[in-house]
Design a protein around this motif. Structure first.
Motif, short mmCIF file in Angstrom:
data_model
loop_
_atom_site.label_atom_id
_atom_site.label_comp_id
_atom_site.label_asym_id
_atom_site.label_seq_id
_atom_site.Cartn_x
_atom_site.Cartn_y
_atom_site.Cartn_z
N THR A 192 1.01 16.24 9.04
CA THR A 192 0.80 17.65 8.70
C THR A 192 0.35 17.84 7.26
O THR A 192 0.19 18.98 6.81
CB THR A 192 2.10 18.44 8.91
OG1 THR A 192 3.13 17.87 8.10
CG2 THR A 192 2.52 18.42 10.37
N ALA A 193 0.12 16.75 6.54
CA ALA A 193 -0.19 16.85 5.11
C ALA A 193 -1.45 17.66 4.84
O ALA A 193 -1.48 18.46 3.89
CB ALA A 193 -0.31 15.45 4.50
N PRO A 222 0.84 -1.21 0.00
CA PRO A 222 0.00 0.00 0.00
C PRO A 222 0.87 1.25 0.00
O PRO A 222 2.00 1.23 0.47
CB PRO A 222 -0.80 -0.12 1.30
CG PRO A 222 -0.01 -1.02 2.17
CD PRO A 222 0.77 -1.94 1.25
N SER A 223 0.31 2.31 -0.55
CA SER A 223 1.07 3.56 -0.55
C SER A 223 1.22 4.04 0.89
O SER A 223 0.34 3.82 1.72
CB SER A 223 0.38 4.61 -1.41
OG SER A 223 -0.90 4.86 -0.92
N PRO A 224 2.33 4.66 1.19
CA PRO A 224 2.55 5.09 2.58
C PRO A 224 1.52 6.14 3.00
O PRO A 224 1.01 6.90 2.17
CB PRO A 224 3.95 5.69 2.56
CG PRO A 224 4.24 5.98 1.14
CD PRO A 224 3.41 5.04 0.32
N ALA A 225 1.22 6.14 4.27
CA ALA A 225 0.27 7.11 4.80
C ALA A 225 0.86 8.52 4.69
O ALA A 225 2.06 8.71 4.86
CB ALA A 225 -0.04 6.80 6.26
N PRO A 226 0.00 9.49 4.39
CA PRO A 226 0.49 10.87 4.35
C PRO A 226 1.00 11.31 5.73
O PRO A 226 0.60 10.77 6.75
CB PRO A 226 -0.75 11.68 3.97
CG PRO A 226 -1.70 10.70 3.39
CD PRO A 226 -1.40 9.39 4.03
N ALA A 227 1.86 12.27 5.73
CA ALA A 227 2.40 12.82 6.98
C ALA A 227 1.27 13.44 7.79
O ALA A 227 0.27 13.90 7.23
CB ALA A 227 3.46 13.87 6.67
N VAL A 278 -6.57 13.45 1.57
CA VAL A 278 -5.26 14.06 1.33
C VAL A 278 -4.72 13.62 -0.03
O VAL A 278 -4.27 14.45 -0.82
CB VAL A 278 -4.27 13.73 2.47
CG1 VAL A 278 -2.85 14.11 2.09
CG2 VAL A 278 -4.69 14.44 3.74
N ARG A 279 -4.78 12.32 -0.31
CA ARG A 279 -4.26 11.82 -1.59
C ARG A 279 -5.04 12.39 -2.78
O ARG A 279 -4.45 12.76 -3.80
CB ARG A 279 -4.31 10.30 -1.61
CG ARG A 279 -3.26 9.67 -0.73
CD ARG A 279 -3.29 8.16 -0.85
NE ARG A 279 -2.37 7.57 0.10
CZ ARG A 279 -2.74 6.84 1.15
NH1 ARG A 279 -4.00 6.59 1.39
NH2 ARG A 279 -1.83 6.35 1.97
N ARG A 329 -5.24 16.38 -7.27
CA ARG A 329 -5.87 17.53 -7.93
C ARG A 329 -4.87 18.68 -8.08
O ARG A 329 -4.79 19.31 -9.13
CB ARG A 329 -7.08 18.00 -7.13
CG ARG A 329 -8.27 17.12 -7.27
CD ARG A 329 -9.48 17.71 -6.56
NE ARG A 329 -10.58 16.76 -6.65
CZ ARG A 329 -11.00 16.00 -5.65
NH1 ARG A 329 -10.43 16.09 -4.47
NH2 ARG A 329 -11.98 15.15 -5.82
N LEU A 330 -4.15 18.97 -7.00
CA LEU A 330 -3.18 20.08 -7.05
C LEU A 330 -2.05 19.80 -8.02
O LEU A 330 -1.59 20.70 -8.72
CB LEU A 330 -2.64 20.37 -5.66
CG LEU A 330 -3.60 21.11 -4.74
CD1 LEU A 330 -3.02 21.20 -3.34
CD2 LEU A 330 -3.92 22.49 -5.27
N SER A 331 -1.59 18.56 -8.08
CA SER A 331 -0.49 18.26 -9.00
C SER A 331 -0.96 18.25 -10.45
O SER A 331 -0.18 18.52 -11.36
CB SER A 331 0.18 16.94 -8.63
OG SER A 331 -0.71 15.86 -8.78
#
Length: 105
Positions: free
Chosen positions: A22-23, A15-20, A68-69, A74-76
């Protein structure tokens, strides 16, 4: 012949790592700095509030990580979308964002 028995399940991808932690706060700063902030800040806050409530009921941080993901994606993607729109190319055969990125959490 392989060394793995035929009946052994194929391991699933990691699985993709959990966001920080503070993300979400960092994302909100980036969203507020964007030219679409007037529309995006309320949308992010609504998504975050729903995910927070879902997290409280499920005792899982997954809904928060999903928000968050999704917003990081969206931002990227925003500069590429802006460049496409500015190019004047025909987009009448496009697909809905939900079909491309998946349903909003």
């Amino acid at each position: 012949m392989t060394s793995r028995p035929e009946h052994a399940p194929v391991p699933s991808p990691a699985p993709s790592p959990a966001p920080a932690p503070t993300a979400a706060a960092q994302l909100l700063v980036r969203i507020r700095a964007d030219r679409r902030a007037q529309q995006w800040v309320p949308a992010f806050e609504q998504d975050w509030a729903k995910a927070l409530e879902d997290s409280r009921h499920s005792y899982s941080l997954t809904p928060l990580h999903d928000v968050v993901r999704a917003w990081q994606s969206r931002l990227s993607a925003a500069p590429s979308v802006d460049a496409f729109v500015a190019s004047g190319k025909d987009d009448s055969d496009g697909i809905a964002l939900e079909d491309a990125l998946g349903a909003r959490p």
